[in-house]
Scaffold this active site. Structure first.
Site, PDB file in Angstrom:
ATOM      1  CE  LYS A 189     -39.125 -61.861 -12.575  1.00  0.00           C
ATOM      2  NZ  LYS A 189     -40.152 -61.137 -12.886  1.00  0.00           N
ATOM      3  N   GLY A 240     -49.301 -60.770   1.271  1.00  0.00           N
ATOM      4  CA  GLY A 240     -48.055 -60.029   1.092  1.00  0.00           C
ATOM      5  C   GLY A 240     -48.690 -58.289   0.891  1.00  0.00           C
ATOM      6  N   GLY A 257     -47.022 -55.547   0.414  1.00  0.00           N
ATOM      7  CA  GLY A 257     -46.389 -54.051  -0.878  1.00  0.00           C
ATOM      8  C   GLY A 257     -46.918 -53.558  -1.444  1.00  0.00           C
ATOM      9  CB  VAL A 282     -48.709 -55.885  -6.432  1.00  0.00           C
ATOM     10  CG1 VAL A 282     -49.848 -56.590  -7.011  1.00  0.00           C
ATOM     11  CG2 VAL A 282     -47.895 -56.083  -7.179  1.00  0.00           C
TER      12      VAL A 282
HETATM   13  N1  NAD Z   1     -45.119 -55.330  -8.621  1.00  0.00           N
HETATM   14  C1  NAD Z   1     -44.841 -56.258 -10.015  1.00  0.00           C
HETATM   15  O1  NAD Z   1     -45.610 -55.614 -10.688  1.00  0.00           O
HETATM   16  C2  NAD Z   1     -45.310 -57.344 -10.271  1.00  0.00           C
HETATM   17  C3  NAD Z   1     -45.759 -57.446 -11.527  1.00  0.00           C
HETATM   18  C4  NAD Z   1     -45.818 -59.314 -11.319  1.00  0.00           C
HETATM   19  C5  NAD Z   1     -46.140 -60.073 -10.796  1.00  0.00           C
HETATM   20  N2  NAD Z   1     -45.176 -59.679  -9.494  1.00  0.00           N
HETATM   21  C6  NAD Z   1     -45.373 -60.336  -7.805  1.00  0.00           C
HETATM   22  O2  NAD Z   1     -45.632 -59.989  -7.207  1.00  0.00           O
HETATM   23  C7  NAD Z   1     -45.830 -60.291  -5.954  1.00  0.00           C
HETATM   24  C8  NAD Z   1     -46.001 -59.414  -5.140  1.00  0.00           C
HETATM   25  O3  NAD Z   1     -44.888 -57.844  -5.545  1.00  0.00           O
HETATM   26  P1  NAD Z   1     -44.763 -56.813  -5.035  1.00  0.00           P
HETATM   27  O4  NAD Z   1     -44.178 -55.229  -6.924  1.00  0.00           O
HETATM   28  O5  NAD Z   1     -45.929 -55.637  -4.894  1.00  0.00           O
HETATM   29  O6  NAD Z   1     -43.401 -56.924  -4.381  1.00  0.00           O
HETATM   30  P2  NAD Z   1     -43.165 -55.785  -2.730  1.00  0.00           P
HETATM   31  O7  NAD Z   1     -41.912 -56.471  -2.467  1.00  0.00           O
HETATM   32  O8  NAD Z   1     -43.940 -54.770  -2.897  1.00  0.00           O
HETATM   33  O9  NAD Z   1     -44.095 -56.792  -1.426  1.00  0.00           O
HETATM   34  C9  NAD Z   1     -43.573 -57.978  -1.578  1.00  0.00           C
HETATM   35  C10 NAD Z   1     -44.401 -57.645   0.266  1.00  0.00           C
HETATM   36  O10 NAD Z   1     -44.495 -59.246   0.672  1.00  0.00           O
HETATM   37  C11 NAD Z   1     -43.698 -58.910   2.128  1.00  0.00           C
HETATM   38  N3  NAD Z   1     -43.399 -61.066   2.479  1.00  0.00           N
HETATM   39  C12 NAD Z   1     -42.631 -60.995   1.850  1.00  0.00           C
HETATM   40  N4  NAD Z   1     -42.284 -61.944   2.272  1.00  0.00           N
HETATM   41  C13 NAD Z   1     -43.297 -62.537   3.022  1.00  0.00           C
HETATM   42  C14 NAD Z   1     -43.923 -63.563   3.236  1.00  0.00           C
HETATM   43  N5  NAD Z   1     -43.139 -64.903   3.303  1.00  0.00           N
HETATM   44  N6  NAD Z   1     -45.243 -63.818   3.303  1.00  0.00           N
HETATM   45  C15 NAD Z   1     -45.764 -62.220   3.574  1.00  0.00           C
HETATM   46  N7  NAD Z   1     -45.195 -61.175   2.903  1.00  0.00           N
HETATM   47  C16 NAD Z   1     -43.855 -61.413   2.816  1.00  0.00           C
HETATM   48  C17 NAD Z   1     -43.026 -58.336   2.234  1.00  0.00           C
HETATM   49  O11 NAD Z   1     -42.309 -58.117   3.385  1.00  0.00           O
HETATM   50  C18 NAD Z   1     -43.954 -56.923   1.225  1.00  0.00           C
HETATM   51  O12 NAD Z   1     -44.526 -56.300   1.860  1.00  0.00           O
HETATM   52  C19 NAD Z   1     -44.122 -60.884  -6.218  1.00  0.00           C
HETATM   53  O13 NAD Z   1     -44.374 -62.208  -6.067  1.00  0.00           O
HETATM   54  C20 NAD Z   1     -44.366 -60.125  -7.659  1.00  0.00           C
HETATM   55  O14 NAD Z   1     -42.916 -60.950  -8.278  1.00  0.00           O
HETATM   56  C21 NAD Z   1     -45.389 -58.038  -9.166  1.00  0.00           C
END
Ligand code: NAD
Length: 360
Positions: A95, A192, A194, A196
């Site tokens: 990472k 969250g 976002g 996912v």
């Molecule tokens: N995108 C992927 O393929 C993937 C794969 C494995 C793991 N993940 C993990 O899943 C999580 C979400 O990924 P993503 O791609 O949707 O990210 P993203 O950045 O698109 O969405 C994250 C969301 O969380 C919100 N957020 C941040 N801090 C917060 C809090 N304290 N409380 C509530 N909301 C909060 C942000 O405003 C954002 O809307 C991350 O931890 C990421 O590491 C993602």
């Protein structure tokens, strides 16, 4: 991680370096990177390359201290080792993190220059580290990194939607195990909204689940709630809401040994990496009868999609592999129950067996 959210404010999370520091020598290699011309500061952590080259996303966000960034890189790299081993993928765990100077993401020429500098450090690993997208980075960023000659994954397709499909299969398995039912009428809180989290909420809503959503970006949470007929809850109280399922899809370490007693959900299944701050947190939740699906098993959909692209799987083979996450979770939860240990311990043992086998 969506392009739109690359510039959004990043919340403080629960990182407490003094408590959470791994042994520095737990990782095979930790590289601190400093490019004086652009001011780029980054950390590449390569946890374990026994199964293949170290693959793991590049997270770009502010950190309270440089030590916090190193610790986050090491912890997330270790989770990638487990994720790839459990999903039977031929990659090691790694990472990287880029330390943002403030909450606003760099854009334009400054962003490109920083990514080229980072790409130089990636190229120097000579293939031992392969970046991909994570919070704060996009497929476009990966293409810039590759300009310096190193390899990057997720340079065309954002893995987020595939991660969501896998997490949803894992959630359904958790609900089957703990509640013996399908998703119709099940109350789900998604923290969250976002890339996912929003997709996951849509899948659950389509199957009749009753959704609540939370985000530090209140407008984003509200927009999703309006779309799904869901309610909005406070982002920091989301883990402690009275619900059937809590789905952490934002920052790391939202569940700790200290706050486990406040969790009301019967199932925890989400996308966020490193959801539990410690084995003690997992044990406290198990003792309270809460089923916690290991995050590194649930959220493997994105890396499975990457692998599908590398080896040329067709869509139906990929869809089957994403669904298999649910079957894997079924097996892990049943075994954990039989052994009287946490699902996370069971999944770690499974990963350890695969790593040992690969070494022989
Ligand atoms: N995108 C992927 O393929 C993937 C794969 C494995 C793991 N993940 C993990 O899943 C999580 C979400 O990924 P993503 O791609 O949707 O990210 P993203 O950045 O698109 O969405 C994250 C969301 O969380 C919100 N957020 C941040 N801090 C917060 C809090 N304290 N409380 C509530 N909301 C909060 C942000 O405003 C954002 O809307 C991350 O931890 C990421 O590491 C993602």
């Amino acid at each position: 991680m969506s392009t739109a959210s690359a510039g959004s404010t990043v919340a403080p999370d629960f990182l407490a370096p003094d408590v959470l520091a791994p042994d520095f020598f737990d990782s095979e290699q930790v590289i601190t990177c400093h490019d004086r011309a652009t001011g780029l500061r980054a950390v590449i952590a390569i946890d374990n390359t026994r199964l293949g080259p170290g693959f793991g996303g590049t997270r770009w966000r502010p950190y309270a201290t440089p030590e916090a960034a190193v610790i986050e890189a090491q912890r997330l790299a270790a989770a990638m080792t487990l994720k790839h081993a459990c999903a039977d993928l031929p990659y090691g765990g790694a990472k990287s993190v880029i330390l943002a100077d403030g909450p606003a993401a760099l854009q334009g020429d400054e962003r490109r220059a920083a990514l080229l500098a980072f790409g130089e450090f990636v190229a120097r690993t000579n293939g031992a580290y392969i970046p991909g997208v994570d919070m704060g980075t996009t497929p476009t960023d990966m293409r810039v990194i590759e300009e310096r000659g190193g390899r990057a994954f997720c340079d065309e397709v954002d893995p987020g939607p595939y991660t969501a499909r896998g997490v949803y299969a894992a959630m359904r398995a958790g609900v089957r195990h703990a509640l013996q039912r399908d998703m119709d009428g099940v109350r789900v809180v998604v923290q969250g909204t976002g890339q996912v989290g929003a997709s996951l909420a849509r899948f659950a809503a389509a199957d009749g689940a009753i959704l609540s959503v939370a985000d530090i970006d209140g407008a984003r949470a509200q927009a999703l709630a309006d779309e799904l007929g869901a309610s909005v809850v406070d982002p920091h109280e989301a883990p402690f809401t009275d619900t059937d399922v809590f789905a952490p899809c934002a920052v790391a370490r939202v569940l700790t040994a200290d706050n486990a007693s406040r969790v009301r959900a019967q199932v925890v299944a989400g996308a966020a990496n490193d959801t539990l701050d410690s084995a003690e947190a997992g044990e406290a939740l198990r003792a309270a009868g809460i089923t916690v699906v290991p995050d590194f098993v649930a959220n493997a959909g994105g890396v499975i999609q990457v692998h599908a692209g590398v080896v040329g799987w067709d869509e139906s083979t990929l869809a089957e592999a994403l669904e298999q996450i649910g079957g894997r979770v079924d097996g892990i939860l049943a075994e954990a129950q039989e052994r009287g240990v946490t699902p996370e311990q069971t999944a770690r043992d499974l990963a350890a067996q695969r790593l040992t086998k690969a070494a022989n």
